[in-house]
Write a protein that holds these residues in place. Structure first.
Motif, PDB file in Angstrom:
ATOM      1  N   MET A 197       0.834  -1.198   0.000  1.00  0.00           N
ATOM      2  CA  MET A 197       0.000   0.000   0.000  1.00  0.00           C
ATOM      3  C   MET A 197       0.872   1.253   0.000  1.00  0.00           C
ATOM      4  N   TYR A 198       0.304   2.329  -0.509  1.00  0.00           N
ATOM      5  CA  TYR A 198       1.000   3.601  -0.639  1.00  0.00           C
ATOM      6  C   TYR A 198       0.084   4.690  -0.103  1.00  0.00           C
ATOM      7  N   ALA A 199       0.545   5.412   0.917  1.00  0.00           N
ATOM      8  CA  ALA A 199      -0.246   6.485   1.511  1.00  0.00           C
ATOM      9  C   ALA A 199      -0.148   7.738   0.647  1.00  0.00           C
ATOM     10  N   GLN A 200      -1.285   8.382   0.407  1.00  0.00           N
ATOM     11  CA  GLN A 200      -1.285   9.582  -0.415  1.00  0.00           C
ATOM     12  C   GLN A 200      -2.569  10.382  -0.173  1.00  0.00           C
ATOM     13  N   HIS A 201      -2.522  11.640  -0.548  1.00  0.00           N
ATOM     14  CA  HIS A 201      -3.647  12.553  -0.375  1.00  0.00           C
ATOM     15  C   HIS A 201      -3.770  13.352  -1.667  1.00  0.00           C
ATOM     16  N   LEU A 202      -4.934  13.288  -2.299  1.00  0.00           N
ATOM     17  CA  LEU A 202      -5.166  13.918  -3.600  1.00  0.00           C
ATOM     18  C   LEU A 202      -6.230  14.994  -3.452  1.00  0.00           C
ATOM     19  N   ASN A 203      -5.894  16.235  -3.855  1.00  0.00           N
ATOM     20  CA  ASN A 203      -6.789  17.348  -3.576  1.00  0.00           C
ATOM     21  C   ASN A 203      -6.893  18.292  -4.767  1.00  0.00           C
ATOM     22  N   THR A 204      -8.123  18.427  -5.276  1.00  0.00           N
ATOM     23  CA  THR A 204      -8.451  19.562  -6.156  1.00  0.00           C
ATOM     24  C   THR A 204      -9.526  20.427  -5.511  1.00  0.00           C
ATOM     25  N   ALA A 205     -10.092  19.967  -4.406  1.00  0.00           N
ATOM     26  CA  ALA A 205     -11.220  20.666  -3.782  1.00  0.00           C
ATOM     27  C   ALA A 205     -10.839  22.046  -3.280  1.00  0.00           C
ATOM     28  N   ASP A 206      -9.580  22.234  -2.853  1.00  0.00           N
ATOM     29  CA  ASP A 206      -9.163  23.553  -2.376  1.00  0.00           C
ATOM     30  C   ASP A 206      -9.266  24.609  -3.461  1.00  0.00           C
ATOM     31  N   LYS A 207      -9.268  24.175  -4.723  1.00  0.00           N
ATOM     32  CA  LYS A 207      -9.377  25.113  -5.844  1.00  0.00           C
ATOM     33  C   LYS A 207     -10.659  24.881  -6.643  1.00  0.00           C
ATOM     34  N   GLY A 208     -11.686  24.344  -5.940  1.00  0.00           N
ATOM     35  CA  GLY A 208     -12.999  24.215  -6.556  1.00  0.00           C
ATOM     36  C   GLY A 208     -13.280  22.898  -7.236  1.00  0.00           C
ATOM     37  N   GLY A 209     -12.364  21.923  -7.146  1.00  0.00           N
ATOM     38  CA  GLY A 209     -12.568  20.632  -7.793  1.00  0.00           C
ATOM     39  C   GLY A 209     -13.358  19.659  -6.939  1.00  0.00           C
ATOM     40  N   THR A 210     -13.355  18.376  -7.323  1.00  0.00           N
ATOM     41  CA  THR A 210     -14.181  17.364  -6.667  1.00  0.00           C
ATOM     42  C   THR A 210     -13.392  16.396  -5.798  1.00  0.00           C
ATOM     43  N   PHE A 211     -12.063  16.442  -5.841  1.00  0.00           N
ATOM     44  CA  PHE A 211     -11.266  15.455  -5.111  1.00  0.00           C
ATOM     45  C   PHE A 211     -10.663  16.056  -3.843  1.00  0.00           C
ATOM     46  N   ASP A 212     -10.815  15.317  -2.744  1.00  0.00           N
ATOM     47  CA  ASP A 212     -10.038  15.584  -1.537  1.00  0.00           C
ATOM     48  C   ASP A 212      -9.982  14.281  -0.753  1.00  0.00           C
ATOM     49  N   ALA A 213      -9.310  13.297  -1.349  1.00  0.00           N
ATOM     50  CA  ALA A 213      -9.278  11.948  -0.800  1.00  0.00           C
ATOM     51  C   ALA A 213      -7.914  11.655  -0.201  1.00  0.00           C
ATOM     52  N   ALA A 214      -7.909  11.173   1.034  1.00  0.00           N
ATOM     53  CA  ALA A 214      -6.668  10.835   1.730  1.00  0.00           C
ATOM     54  C   ALA A 214      -6.782   9.414   2.251  1.00  0.00           C
ATOM     55  N   GLY A 215      -5.694   8.669   2.128  1.00  0.00           N
ATOM     56  CA  GLY A 215      -5.708   7.299   2.615  1.00  0.00           C
ATOM     57  C   GLY A 215      -4.632   6.485   1.962  1.00  0.00           C
ATOM     58  N   PHE A 216      -5.006   5.318   1.436  1.00  0.00           N
ATOM     59  CA  PHE A 216      -4.039   4.366   0.915  1.00  0.00           C
ATOM     60  C   PHE A 216      -4.531   3.801  -0.408  1.00  0.00           C
ATOM     61  N   GLY A 217      -3.596   3.574  -1.307  1.00  0.00           N
ATOM     62  CA  GLY A 217      -3.883   2.907  -2.562  1.00  0.00           C
ATOM     63  C   GLY A 217      -2.884   1.800  -2.800  1.00  0.00           C
ATOM     64  N   PHE A 218      -3.233   0.860  -3.644  1.00  0.00           N
ATOM     65  CA  PHE A 218      -2.302  -0.209  -4.000  1.00  0.00           C
ATOM     66  C   PHE A 218      -1.164   0.375  -4.836  1.00  0.00           C
ATOM     67  N   ALA A 219       0.057   0.013  -4.496  1.00  0.00           N
ATOM     68  CA  ALA A 219       1.197   0.416  -5.309  1.00  0.00           C
ATOM     69  C   ALA A 219       1.004  -0.120  -6.725  1.00  0.00           C
ATOM     70  N   GLY A 220       1.083   0.752  -7.709  1.00  0.00           N
ATOM     71  CA  GLY A 220       0.873   0.366  -9.093  1.00  0.00           C
ATOM     72  C   GLY A 220      -0.505   0.689  -9.603  1.00  0.00           C
ATOM     73  N   ALA A 221      -1.365   1.250  -8.740  1.00  0.00           N
ATOM     74  CA  ALA A 221      -2.722   1.611  -9.152  1.00  0.00           C
ATOM     75  C   ALA A 221      -2.989   3.063  -8.782  1.00  0.00           C
ATOM     76  N   PRO A 222      -3.651   3.818  -9.639  1.00  0.00           N
ATOM     77  CA  PRO A 222      -3.917   5.223  -9.338  1.00  0.00           C
ATOM     78  C   PRO A 222      -4.985   5.394  -8.256  1.00  0.00           C
ATOM     79  N   GLY A 223      -4.892   6.490  -7.516  1.00  0.00           N
ATOM     80  CA  GLY A 223      -5.968   6.895  -6.631  1.00  0.00           C
ATOM     81  C   GLY A 223      -5.894   6.310  -5.238  1.00  0.00           C
ATOM     82  N   VAL A 224      -6.887   6.685  -4.439  1.00  0.00           N
ATOM     83  CA  VAL A 224      -7.034   6.220  -3.063  1.00  0.00           C
ATOM     84  C   VAL A 224      -8.126   5.154  -3.050  1.00  0.00           C
ATOM     85  N   GLN A 225      -7.731   3.909  -2.811  1.00  0.00           N
ATOM     86  CA  GLN A 225      -8.731   2.844  -2.780  1.00  0.00           C
ATOM     87  C   GLN A 225      -9.409   2.702  -1.415  1.00  0.00           C
ATOM     88  N   LEU A 226      -8.697   3.059  -0.355  1.00  0.00           N
ATOM     89  CA  LEU A 226      -9.240   2.966   1.003  1.00  0.00           C
ATOM     90  C   LEU A 226      -8.874   4.239   1.744  1.00  0.00           C
TER      91      LEU A 226
END
Length: 863
Positions: free
Chosen positions: A319-348
């Motif tokens: 697993m890879y910990a990461q936080h993805l945010n566009t919401a601070d600038k009006g977007g739809t993403f503000d997801a923080a957690g863990f994703g599988f290494a080799g796969a995009p995004g936050v799965q959990l």
């Protein structure tokens, strides 16, 4: 002379930073799923960054990525994962394509064969094509992520960035290849296979049915160790109310498969089973814990939700910990957690509204058939579908290229052939072959589901997102400030009336047309789902959801969902602790952390009273006379039944003694009955073997004496004597001052390549049946020689406990091993393992202010 814009930013940064320039020209306006086709352009191409992206690396190596546009966000996420984990994700991609042996040598050939057999390349490519056709803007995010990975690879190839450890001439010695847009879908298909894979369990159960028929008739293989089920009582269907099968092991169709049992067993069958386990270990279905409690029981009146997924514990983490945010600038993403290494995004993880969590669901989505074949077709009931043959060449570093012949039967599955080191003669007649079908042999929709979960703003929206899932059986839980939800969605074939014929948790007769899938799947009302309106909490720990296995029979229930589940010890303990704590007061984050790291042994609760009862008979029972006047046995009985607190803690000598006693007891009860399957079962699932042992010696099996012909009491005392002999041989004495659990039990953070990536061994708490799970293998392969160390390779890849603030924002507390970087020289390569090992939780920074407070390293990607 004007400097490039990315360099002029240096003067604006207030902390030390690394600056990377994104390539390509600015594209047309884009905004994720809301884009029109005209605005999107070609979803295969990333047109280049449209605006600056900030990556803030916090004090635990977690990247917090801030972007204005979603494609920019995913580009930066791919770039950063490749920066932290390129060698790891390259090996992951190679495993998915069956190309591991090409760089790691002959040890990976069996693993490569499995990937080629199941053709993750074909099915992952179809998944990509489906997403591109149905949701091109979502597909464009994955293309952007790949472009970010390739940008980092290009930097390495140009010399602008160093070659990561693993690729060097003194290591695996090869150059990273650029990625294709379908690659992450191929990896994802392999991951979904791993969460559906019941192959090893079904093979072993089939061997027991054929070669150990008396033992199979004496036990109830599917009965749980503790009758704890996931669905709250108010939502469970009525189980065990239908017709049952009085015959054991089965009616004529199954007897037909057993007719030649023992006539063609290869002499190296035991070694082949061990090799099969090793080959499948990279695709092994594993356990996890998650639970949610609604606000009526919590200290702030809002839900608590917890998750600790159990996956391979390796270095670096899966697993890879990461936080993805566009919401601070009006977007739809503000997801923080863990994703599988080799796969995009936050799965959990969580966003601004919900936290979601998962465990493996163990629904039966894979069937094995014994079929006849003329080389061009198979006989599938009344039909003769054609075989399509393909040849797979597996290059082997330092060895000869391996050519694998694969026979696909479109619509029916794939023939096992020689792809697995498994002798078909153990489960089918000499003139038959094993056909494998899986619901993932089609284009499925998991990528869209994960993106939609990350964007959901309420539990109800999240449930809609989960319903996009089609393979990978996950027990999904979610919570927002207002409530909790358990929502499983996957394709489970509807096999009809379970009493009509044996259910397919072993190899079934391919001549019987009723076994073949019709395309009809279990409907939503037959999948486990609940809001726990009455109970107020939901616990999933890979235990069976409905209670269908409570009587050991899945044929007398209203429908068939699955057969192989966790024995229930973890689920039972979590439920018991929640009930205890809610009686004392309102639940807190600290309470949930204590449950998550709990090491109490439910098996000890079952087995130690039996030991005490039997030992009390020794002075008077002549059958036990040989065990009299042995002070070392007195010492051990006192240690385990009186002095020990039944927790599998590192400092506990009783934990080590009990671990040995339980495994020696399993050996005494089953080794002579299960024959060549005993060792493979112990290696594949020690907790299942221990469950069967406990059920036998506690009298739970109506015919359990069939596997205890020597007499239960003699077997129990023989296991105690074996324990005394082993401890004496290892430590010179059974004196508890001479040993402890942590001296022999721990976690090995290994790596497929090894070298500096190997994380070594650390003593850890927990055991096979504890909430803080830490399962190990007791014997060396194909022997009854006890391992020198009990090394766990599976367990919590992270722990998270989340509450909700007054405004509804989730607040997560977590720990994870070993570190978030895959580079041995990084300060974040192994900086989190001690907190994980000792159950120390810290807050996951989420708001920009919290992230800035960690004094992060700052990276800026600019157009």
């Amino acid at each position: 002379m004007m400097l490039p814009r990315c360099l002029t930013l240096l003067a604006l940064l207030s902390t030390p930073s690394l600056l990377a320039c994104g390539g390509g020209s600015a594209g047309e306006a884009e905004g994720g799923s809301s884009e029109t086709g005209e605005e999107l352009g070609d979803p295969e191409l990333f047109p280049g960054l449209r605006a600056e992206v900030e990556i803030l690396i916090d004090d635990r190596g977690i990247p917090h990525i801030y972007a204005e546009h979603e494609r920019d966000l995913f580009y930066a996420a791919g770039y950063q994962m490749a920066t932290d984990r390129l060698f790891q994700i390259d090996l992951m991609r190679r495993r998915a394509y069956g190309r591991g042996a090409e760089v790691l040598g002959p040890s990976k050939v069996d693993e490569d064969k499995i990937s080629r057999l199941f053709n993750f390349k074909r099915w992952g490519t179809l998944d990509a094509e489906r997403l591109k056709a149905e949701a091109p803007a979502d597909y464009a995010l994955f293309s952007a992520w790949i472009a970010g990975v390739n940008a980092r690879i290009d930097e390495i190839k140009s010399g602008a960035a160093p070659l990561p450890y693993g690729f060097g001439p003194a290591e695996a010695d090869y150059q990273p290849e650029r990625w294709d847009n379908v690659d992450t879908f191929v990896i994802a298909k392999m991951i979904m296979f791993g969460n559906s894979n019941t192959l090893e369990y079904e093979f072993l159960a089939s061997v027991v049915q054929r070669l150990a028929k008396d033992a199979y008739a004496s036990i109830e293989l599917l009965r749980p160790g503790m009758p704890t089920f996931t669905m709250p009582p108010e939502d469970r269907p009525k189980a065990g109310a239908g017709a049952t099968r009085p015959d054991k092991p089965g009616p004529d169709a199954l007897a037909k498969l057993q007719a030649t049992a023992g006539k063609a067993v290869p002499p190296d069958a035991a070694a082949a089973l061990a090799r099969m386990h090793s080959a499948l270990s990279g695709f092994h279905v594993l356990g996890s814990n998650n639970w949610a409690v609604d606000g009526r029981f919590t200290d702030n009146g809002k839900p608590l939700i917890c998750n600790d997924p159990h996956q391979p514990l390796q270095s670096p983490s899966v697993m890879y910990a990461q936080h993805l945010n566009t919401a601070d600038k009006g977007g739809t993403f503000d997801a923080a957690g863990f994703g599988f290494a080799g796969a995009p995004g936050v799965q959990l993880g969580h966003n601004r509204h919900i936290q979601w969590a998962a465990t493996t669901g163990f629904a039966d989505c894979m069937d094995l058939y014994a079929v006849s074949s003329d080389g061009k077709t198979i006989t599938a009931g009344t039909k003769k579908p054609a075989i399509t043959k393909r040849s797979e060449e597996i290059k082997v570093k330092g060895g000869t290229t391996v050519v694998l012949a694969v026979s696909d039967v479109d619509g029916y599955g794939v023939l096992l052939g020689d792809a697995l080191p498994f002798p078909e003669a153990l489960v089918v007649d000499a003139n038959r072959h094993v056909l494998i079908n899986w619901t993932g042999f089609r284009a499925t929709n998991e990528a869209a589901a994960f993106l939609a979960m990350g964007r959901a703003s309420s539990v109800s929206e999240w449930e809609t997102a989960v319903e996009k899932m089609e393979v990978g059986t996950f027990n999904w839980l979610a919570a927002d400030k207002d409530g909790i939800s358990y929502h499983l969605s996957t394709l489970v074939p509807d096999r009809g009336d379970p009493s009509a014929h044996p259910m397919p948790y072993t190899v079934v007769d391919g001549d019987d047309p009723s076994y073949y899938w019709t395309g009809k799947n279990l409907t939503a009302d037959k999948l486990p789902r609940s809001h726990a309106d009455k109970t107020g909490f939901i616990v999933t720990a890979n235990n069976e959801p409905f209670g269908f296995t409570a009587d050991g029979d899945v044929h007398n229930d209203p429908w068939y969902y699955g057969a192989f589940f966790d024995p229930g010890y973890r689920g039972a303990r979590i439920e018991a602790r929640l009930q205890e704590l809610t009686k004392k007061g309102k639940l807190s984050v600290k309470d949930m952390q204590a449950v998550q790291t709990d090491t109490h042994s439910g098996l000890a609760d079952q087995l130690l009273p039996v030991l005490a009862e039997v030992y009390a008979k020794v002075p008077s029972d002549e059958e036990l006379a040989t065990f009299r006047d042995r002070p070392e046995l007195d010492t051990l009985v006192k240690l385990m039944t009186i002095d020990w607190n039944r927790s599998m803690q590192q400092d506990q000598p009783g934990a080590l003694a009990f671990h040995a006693f339980a495994h020696f007891l399993a050996t005494q009860v089953y080794e002579d009955d299960l024959l060549l399957t005993f060792g493979p079962i112990m290696e594949a699932s020690a907790v299942t073997a221990l469950k069967l042992t406990s059920l036998a010696v506690t009298g739970a099996f109506p015919d359990g004496d069939g596997v205890m012909k020597e007499g239960r009491d003699v077997l129990v005392m023989s296991a105690l004597s074996d324990t005394a002999g082993w401890l004496g041989g290892e430590f010179g004495s059974v004196n508890p001052a001479m040993y402890s659990w942590g001296e022999r039990h721990g976690t090995g953070f290994r790596n497929g390549f090894g070298g500096e990536l190997d994380g070594g061994w650390v003593a850890t708490h927990g055991g096979e049946d504890t909430v803080n799970v830490s399962s190990t293998v007791f014997y060396e392969p194909n022997t009854t020689t006890v391992n020198k160390q009990f090394e766990s390779h599976d367990g919590p890849v992270f722990r998270v406990v989340t509450r909700f603030l007054d405004d509804g924002t989730p607040e997560a507390y977590m720990n994870f091993p070993r570190g978030n970087s895959g580079e041995p020289t990084s300060p974040h390569f192994a900086d989190t393992v001690e907190d994980w090992r000792n159950g120390v939780y810290t807050k996951y920074p989420y708001t920009r202010a919290e992230v800035e407070a960690t004094k992060p390293t700052r990276i800026v990607l600019a157009p």
